[in-house]
Design a protein around this motif. Structure first.
Motif, PDB file in Angstrom:
ATOM      1  N   SER A 212      29.581  39.424  32.952  1.00  0.00           N
ATOM      2  CA  SER A 212      30.877  38.883  33.349  1.00  0.00           C
ATOM      3  C   SER A 212      31.651  39.904  34.188  1.00  0.00           C
ATOM      4  O   SER A 212      32.281  39.560  35.194  1.00  0.00           O
ATOM      5  CB  SER A 212      31.680  38.491  32.113  1.00  0.00           C
ATOM      6  OG  SER A 212      32.881  37.868  32.491  1.00  0.00           O
ATOM      7  N   GLN A 213      31.566  41.181  33.771  1.00  0.00           N
ATOM      8  CA  GLN A 213      32.259  42.235  34.503  1.00  0.00           C
ATOM      9  C   GLN A 213      31.668  42.399  35.910  1.00  0.00           C
ATOM     10  O   GLN A 213      32.408  42.536  36.892  1.00  0.00           O
ATOM     11  CB  GLN A 213      32.165  43.559  33.739  1.00  0.00           C
ATOM     12  CG  GLN A 213      32.956  44.694  34.396  1.00  0.00           C
ATOM     13  CD  GLN A 213      32.870  45.993  33.585  1.00  0.00           C
ATOM     14  OE1 GLN A 213      32.596  45.984  32.401  1.00  0.00           O
ATOM     15  NE2 GLN A 213      33.114  47.103  34.264  1.00  0.00           N
ATOM     16  N   LYS A 214      30.337  42.356  35.997  1.00  0.00           N
ATOM     17  CA  LYS A 214      29.689  42.508  37.315  1.00  0.00           C
ATOM     18  C   LYS A 214      30.078  41.354  38.238  1.00  0.00           C
ATOM     19  O   LYS A 214      30.328  41.558  39.429  1.00  0.00           O
ATOM     20  CB  LYS A 214      28.161  42.604  37.160  1.00  0.00           C
ATOM     21  CG  LYS A 214      27.463  42.881  38.484  1.00  0.00           C
ATOM     22  CD  LYS A 214      26.085  43.467  38.298  1.00  0.00           C
ATOM     23  CE  LYS A 214      25.351  43.664  39.603  1.00  0.00           C
ATOM     24  NZ  LYS A 214      26.009  44.573  40.541  1.00  0.00           N
ATOM     25  N   SER A 215      30.149  40.133  37.686  1.00  0.00           N
ATOM     26  CA  SER A 215      30.528  38.991  38.520  1.00  0.00           C
ATOM     27  C   SER A 215      31.979  39.116  38.972  1.00  0.00           C
ATOM     28  O   SER A 215      32.320  38.762  40.103  1.00  0.00           O
ATOM     29  CB  SER A 215      30.300  37.670  37.778  1.00  0.00           C
ATOM     30  OG  SER A 215      31.268  37.454  36.787  1.00  0.00           O
ATOM     31  N   SER A 216      32.841  39.657  38.090  1.00  0.00           N
ATOM     32  CA  SER A 216      34.249  39.871  38.467  1.00  0.00           C
ATOM     33  C   SER A 216      34.362  40.891  39.592  1.00  0.00           C
ATOM     34  O   SER A 216      35.173  40.733  40.516  1.00  0.00           O
ATOM     35  CB  SER A 216      35.056  40.351  37.257  1.00  0.00           C
ATOM     36  OG  SER A 216      35.085  39.363  36.261  1.00  0.00           O
ATOM     37  N   GLU A 217      33.531  41.942  39.526  1.00  0.00           N
ATOM     38  CA  GLU A 217      33.538  42.966  40.580  1.00  0.00           C
ATOM     39  C   GLU A 217      33.100  42.373  41.919  1.00  0.00           C
ATOM     40  O   GLU A 217      33.677  42.686  42.970  1.00  0.00           O
ATOM     41  CB  GLU A 217      32.611  44.129  40.182  1.00  0.00           C
ATOM     42  CG  GLU A 217      33.164  44.984  39.049  1.00  0.00           C
ATOM     43  CD  GLU A 217      32.122  45.924  38.451  1.00  0.00           C
ATOM     44  OE1 GLU A 217      30.960  45.921  38.928  1.00  0.00           O
ATOM     45  OE2 GLU A 217      32.465  46.647  37.495  1.00  0.00           O
ATOM     46  N   MET A 218      32.096  41.495  41.878  1.00  0.00           N
ATOM     47  CA  MET A 218      31.628  40.849  43.106  1.00  0.00           C
ATOM     48  C   MET A 218      32.697  39.920  43.672  1.00  0.00           C
ATOM     49  O   MET A 218      32.917  39.855  44.888  1.00  0.00           O
ATOM     50  CB  MET A 218      30.323  40.093  42.850  1.00  0.00           C
ATOM     51  CG  MET A 218      29.128  41.016  42.638  1.00  0.00           C
ATOM     52  SD  MET A 218      27.620  40.151  42.137  1.00  0.00           S
ATOM     53  CE  MET A 218      27.233  39.195  43.614  1.00  0.00           C
ATOM     54  N   LYS A 219      33.372  39.195  42.770  1.00  0.00           N
ATOM     55  CA  LYS A 219      34.470  38.316  43.208  1.00  0.00           C
ATOM     56  C   LYS A 219      35.570  39.129  43.884  1.00  0.00           C
ATOM     57  O   LYS A 219      36.141  38.711  44.892  1.00  0.00           O
ATOM     58  CB  LYS A 219      35.048  37.561  42.007  1.00  0.00           C
ATOM     59  CG  LYS A 219      34.300  36.284  41.659  1.00  0.00           C
ATOM     60  CD  LYS A 219      35.016  35.535  40.543  1.00  0.00           C
ATOM     61  CE  LYS A 219      34.274  34.255  40.200  1.00  0.00           C
ATOM     62  NZ  LYS A 219      34.893  33.547  39.062  1.00  0.00           N
ATOM     63  N   ALA A 220      35.858  40.303  43.326  1.00  0.00           N
ATOM     64  CA  ALA A 220      36.895  41.174  43.890  1.00  0.00           C
ATOM     65  C   ALA A 220      36.534  41.637  45.292  1.00  0.00           C
ATOM     66  O   ALA A 220      37.409  41.945  46.105  1.00  0.00           O
ATOM     67  CB  ALA A 220      37.128  42.372  42.977  1.00  0.00           C
ATOM     68  N   GLN A 221      35.222  41.658  45.598  1.00  0.00           N
ATOM     69  CA  GLN A 221      34.756  42.032  46.951  1.00  0.00           C
ATOM     70  C   GLN A 221      34.753  40.829  47.896  1.00  0.00           C
ATOM     71  O   GLN A 221      34.305  40.930  49.038  1.00  0.00           O
ATOM     72  CB  GLN A 221      33.343  42.616  46.860  1.00  0.00           C
ATOM     73  CG  GLN A 221      33.258  43.945  46.120  1.00  0.00           C
ATOM     74  CD  GLN A 221      31.827  44.285  45.709  1.00  0.00           C
ATOM     75  OE1 GLN A 221      30.872  43.721  46.245  1.00  0.00           O
ATOM     76  NE2 GLN A 221      31.674  45.183  44.754  1.00  0.00           N
TER      77      GLN A 221
END
Length: 397
Positions: A20-29
């Motif tokens: 979930s954290q990795k997907s949030s980081e990708m969304k932030a990009q």
């Protein structure tokens, strides 16, 4: 060199939260990721429950609550258990905690001694074995395979029991598989448990109301089992109240007293305002619960139909919760652009980085042949996510 405690060295981080954290980081990009990794209803908490919380704030429910929870909430839970499950508990046999996750951990810490064994059917929720390790216990994993619809048989349970066995953890409806034990299946497991003295079952029933096959069945209903059962439940899934952090156990009073002692030392009572909201959730109309259940059932039918159209995936039909746990091992050894898929963790990372859909590899749940998708999201998201997954998997040769 300074080090963290040995206790922490034994623990693995939560794979669900990591994805979930990795997907949030990708969304932030700026990458358009569809997150199907976290088990959280996408509905908002119903308005009448939010109003109860606002009223509680205005009425100054802002002080420490009793460690086991407000008496009115425990009474409301006791009435719910009587009304819906035909189980009689007194408020003294109920302890409210900071989410069902703490309820599970309290129970394990209160009952399991170092070296004692806890039987956990796999696939399992990622935190169960870690909590057992935290208590110094030994998780004993029983493989309940795709072919048996991810449900442990009485024979498997009997074969796993040793003189060191202290507890069985049973989750129905199940996270991560959506499997639901029938009354007959629970009775067969109860018969095994009752043959062994001082053996307890922690019945995680947090998905009780997200059930597509009729009435929920509890293992505590059978003669002799109420004394051996610790029911764990809460408001997070049924009422879309994940962030309110209210869970509970219903158990023999001596176990509740033990968990109360433990909770009194490291968190005290749960949030006062959340408790008043939860009390209202249990005592008012349950129409919102059924509306959400129907939406999840529609989504279940949608995602199962779309997943069955993807070559290489094997799909069972979940009977509860909001997860699909398809078998994906036919893709192991395949590759694209020099990227090889060796296991379900690789596959989940591939689907995230190439398909932009966040899922969780089955390795984390004790089943390396599958992966988990949460369909607690919109119909449009489900359709687009499955289109992306189908395209990404088609590239693997």
């Amino acid at each position: 060199m300074a080090q963290l405690s040995n206790r922490l060295q034994r623990l693995a981080p939560s794979a669900t939260l990591a994805m979930s954290q990795k997907s949030s980081e990708m969304k932030a990009q700026g990458i358009d990721v569809i997150n199907m990794s976290v088990g959280e209803p996408d509905f908002n908490t119903p308005d009448h429950i939010k109003q109860a919380a606002k009223l509680a704030i205005d009425e100054n429910y802002s002080r420490y609550s009793p460690v086991p929870g407000y008496p009115d909430l425990r009474q409301a839970i006791a009435r719910k258990l009587e009304r819906e499950n035909h189980l009689h508990y007194t408020p003294n046999e109920i302890l409210v905690s900071n989410g069902a996750k703490q309820s599970v951990c309290n129970t394990v810490m209160a009952l399991v001694n170092p070296g004692e064994e806890v039987i956990i059917p796999a696939p399992y929720w990622v935190s169960y074995p870690q909590m057992v390790k935290l208590a110094g216990g030994e998780p004993v994993i029983v493989e309940a395979t795709f072919e048996q619809n991810f449900k442990m048989t009485p024979e498997q349970l009997e074969n796993a029991i040793t003189p060191k066995t202290r507890m069985i953890i049973l989750c129905s409806p199940s996270n991560p598989t959506g499997s639901v034990y029938s009354k007959a299946e629970l009775k067969a497991l109860a018969d095994v448990i009752l043959r062994h003295e001082d053996l307890f079952v922690l019945a995680d029933e947090i998905y009780e109301h997200i059930n597509y096959i009729g009435v929920h069945e509890s293992i505590a209903q059978f003669p002799g089992m109420k004394e051996r059962s610790i029911i764990v439940n809460g408001v997070s899934k049924a009422y879309a109240m994940t962030g309110w952090r209210i869970g509970y156990i219903a158990a023999p009073e001596w176990i509740v007293k033990g968990c109360n002692k433990l909770q009194g030392q490291y968190t005290s009572g749960p949030c006062s305002v959340s408790q008043k909201a939860a009390e209202f959730a249990y005592t008012q109309s349950q129409e919102c619960v059924e509306q959400m259940r129907q939406a999840f059932e529609r989504r279940r039918d949608l995602i199962v139909a779309l997943a069955k159209e993807i070559p290489g995936l094997e799909v069972n039909v979940p009977e509860g919760a909001f997860y699909l746990f398809p078998k994906c091992s036919s893709f192991y050894g395949k590759q694209t652009d020099g990227r090889v898929i060796n296991n379900s963790t690789d596959l989940a990372m591939y689907l995230l980085e190439v398909g932009h859909v966040a899922t969780v590899g089955g390795d984390a749940f004790g089943d390396p042949d599958c992966f988990r998708m949460s369909y607690a999201t919109s119909d449009d998201n489900i359709k687009e996510a499955m289109r992306r997954i189908k395209d990404a998997l088609a590239q693997l040769k």
